[in-house]
Design a protein around this motif. Sequence first.
Motif, PDB file in Angstrom:
ATOM      1  N   GLU A   1       0.826  -1.213   0.000  1.00 59.61           N
ATOM      2  CA  GLU A   1       0.000   0.000   0.000  1.00 59.61           C
ATOM      3  C   GLU A   1       0.856   1.257   0.000  1.00 59.61           C
ATOM      4  N   VAL A   2       1.932   1.242   0.772  1.00 58.30           N
ATOM      5  CA  VAL A   2       2.836   2.395   0.807  1.00 58.30           C
ATOM      6  C   VAL A   2       3.503   2.592  -0.552  1.00 58.30           C
ATOM      7  N   GLU A   3       3.943   1.501  -1.162  1.00 59.80           N
ATOM      8  CA  GLU A   3       4.577   1.590  -2.478  1.00 59.80           C
ATOM      9  C   GLU A   3       3.593   2.105  -3.522  1.00 59.80           C
ATOM     10  N   PHE A   4       2.333   1.700  -3.404  1.00 61.60           N
ATOM     11  CA  PHE A   4       1.302   2.174  -4.332  1.00 61.60           C
ATOM     12  C   PHE A   4       1.127   3.686  -4.218  1.00 61.60           C
ATOM     13  N   LEU A   5       1.089   4.184  -2.992  1.00 59.05           N
ATOM     14  CA  LEU A   5       0.972   5.623  -2.775  1.00 59.05           C
ATOM     15  C   LEU A   5       2.201   6.359  -3.305  1.00 59.05           C
TER      16      LEU A   5
END
Length: 207
Positions: free
Chosen positions: A189-193
Amino acid sequence: GCESKFANGMTHHIQNLGPNEWRIAHSHVTSTYLNESEPLLTKWRNDVESQGCQLINTIMLRDPLNHAMSLHKIIKGKNSTKNEWADYLSSPTGTGLWGTVLDFFLYNIHGNRYHDDYPFGPGGRNPFNVTKEEKVKRAMELLHRHFDVVTVADHATFVSRVLKLTGWKHIDMPKTNVHKGVLEFTKKEVEFLQKGLERNGDFDFVE
């Protein structure tokens, strides 16, 4: 609208300045739409300086990822999901339920403003449907032309510069409006953001 009320109030606020006084104004949320409100910034500076006084415009930008993650606390209030919340970042011209640091700086986040030349109706995020590069260029122009103190996620430096320019004494700021809950993210999720903010131009803006 909200901007016109703020503009009228600000114009009145900076009249008849005394030789030894400071007047403070806070612009936030629907007060201005900087991409289109630049003439107001120019006018206010001219009005103040014509009285022999100094106008100091300041801004402290948040780290884009930190800002994006912190806004997840209002997902339920927006009747949204994590995937929907960040999905619009797949394009620098998409429309979402919130604004990134770059988009909030340029366009605000509320669709309360309308011009006939808006491609997709009422404003909000990226109303002119411009590219990532155009957004970053415009934001940097506004910072260089109109802001005297600019920091990114550095409150101590921000305070130091403001105190140096004004001669004010330091006063401890009470900590309010603090989210006391827990925000949990997976690495994915962090990488997606991160990737979305990169595509949107936020990292180029703050760097």
